[in-house]
Design an enzyme around this catalytic site. Structure first.
Site, PDB file in Angstrom:
ATOM      1  N   THR A 194       4.825   8.786   1.092  1.00 13.49           N
ATOM      2  CA  THR A 194       4.120   7.791   0.275  1.00 13.49           C
ATOM      3  C   THR A 194       3.528   6.672   1.122  1.00 13.49           C
ATOM      4  OG1 THR A 194       6.188   6.577  -0.105  1.00 13.49           O
ATOM      5  CG2 THR A 194       5.567   8.259  -1.734  1.00 13.49           C
ATOM      6  N   ARG A 207       0.805  -1.217   0.000  1.00 17.33           N
ATOM      7  CA  ARG A 207       0.000   0.000   0.000  1.00 17.33           C
ATOM      8  C   ARG A 207       0.839   1.268   0.000  1.00 17.33           C
ATOM      9  NH1 ARG A 207      -3.430   0.145   4.859  1.00 17.33           N
ATOM     10  NH2 ARG A 207      -4.283   2.027   3.859  1.00 17.33           N
ATOM     11  N   ASN A 208       2.151   1.124   0.041  1.00 14.41           N
ATOM     12  CA  ASN A 208       3.003   2.302  -0.078  1.00 14.41           C
ATOM     13  C   ASN A 208       2.981   2.759  -1.537  1.00 14.41           C
ATOM     14  OD1 ASN A 208       5.499   3.987  -0.406  1.00 14.41           O
ATOM     15  ND2 ASN A 208       5.746   3.458   1.755  1.00 14.41           N
ATOM     16  N   ALA A 209       2.779   4.034  -1.763  1.00 17.34           N
ATOM     17  CA  ALA A 209       2.563   4.548  -3.119  1.00 17.34           C
ATOM     18  C   ALA A 209       3.860   4.882  -3.843  1.00 17.34           C
ATOM     19  CB  ALA A 209       1.672   5.790  -3.066  1.00 17.34           C
ATOM     20  N   PHE A 210       5.019   4.624  -3.243  1.00 12.96           N
ATOM     21  CA  PHE A 210       6.265   5.070  -3.855  1.00 12.96           C
ATOM     22  C   PHE A 210       6.444   4.534  -5.268  1.00 12.96           C
ATOM     23  CE2 PHE A 210      10.756   4.520  -4.886  1.00 12.96           C
ATOM     24  CZ  PHE A 210      11.211   5.818  -4.757  1.00 12.96           C
TER      25      PHE A 210
END
Length: 208
Positions: free
Chosen positions: A171, A66-69
């Site tokens: 992020t 779920r980290n948007a990086f």
């Protein structure tokens, strides 16, 4: 990354006394960051605070699903975020982006920056990094904790730094004040003008 591991050993020895002091009595909850990811001539350096539990387990930067990086980087550079990890790193390096974390180690139960134990932060050797990569023009902090740790533990050690700094919205899924689209827009505005896009366009066919 192999060459940096070798050159980073003296730093590990120099830091050993501070590390022992910081983590005494709580070694089970001490976490250690990764080596930096750097191409030949990076212009942008993205700094987190310390990898989370999922990233440490996977041995990869920003491994939490779920980290948007990687979603944001893929959108900015034109690659699929599902690419193999090494291909994603190659894409970043080709575009002139480096990755690292501010902290070398700290005591932290779980993944939250707020859980980092006071007095346990030991910074990475940034003076050596900036000497090795003098072309870095912009240092971007992925969230508030990365910036705070850098200002507190790294900035006083730097003599006349030649780069600009900018804090970007984290992020991490824990930072919910902005949507992923809002985060992407903020990252694009700051990072895109600095990228080595000619090199990226030339090599982009190798990553898809």
């Amino acid at each position: 990354m192999t060459s940096w591991r070798t050159s980073n050993r003296p730093w590990r020895r120099r830091a050993s006394a501070r590390v022992k002091t910081a983590v005494t009595g709580d070694r089970e909850r001490t976490v250690w960051s990764f080596p930096p990811v750097m191409g030949e001539r990076p212009r942008v350096l993205v700094l987190g605070s310390m990898p989370g539990v999922r990233s440490l387990s996977a041995g990869e930067y920003y491994a939490h699903p779920r980290n948007a990086f990687w979603l944001i980087m893929g959108a900015l550079l034109g690659f699929e975020p599902e690419l193999p990890y090494r291909n994603r790193l190659t894409a970043l390096k080709a575009a002139g982006i480096g990755l690292w974390d501010v902290l070398h180690c700290c005591v932290r139960p779980g993944s939250a920056d707020s859980a980092i134990q006071s007095g346990s932060r030991v910074a990475n050797d940034f003076p050596a990094l900036f000497r090795r990569y003098p072309g870095i023009e912009l240092v971007c902090f992925n969230g508030a904790e990365a910036e705070r740790s850098f200002r507190r533990s790294v900035q006083p050690l730097l003599i006349r730094p030649r780069f600009n700094t900018h804090r970007l919205p984290s992020t991490s899924p824990a930072y919910a004040a902005l949507s992923v689209q809002g985060k992407q827009a903020a990252w694009a505005k700051v990072i895109l003008p600095r990228l080595t896009m000619d090199a990226w366009r030339q090599d982009s066919g190798r990553y898809g």
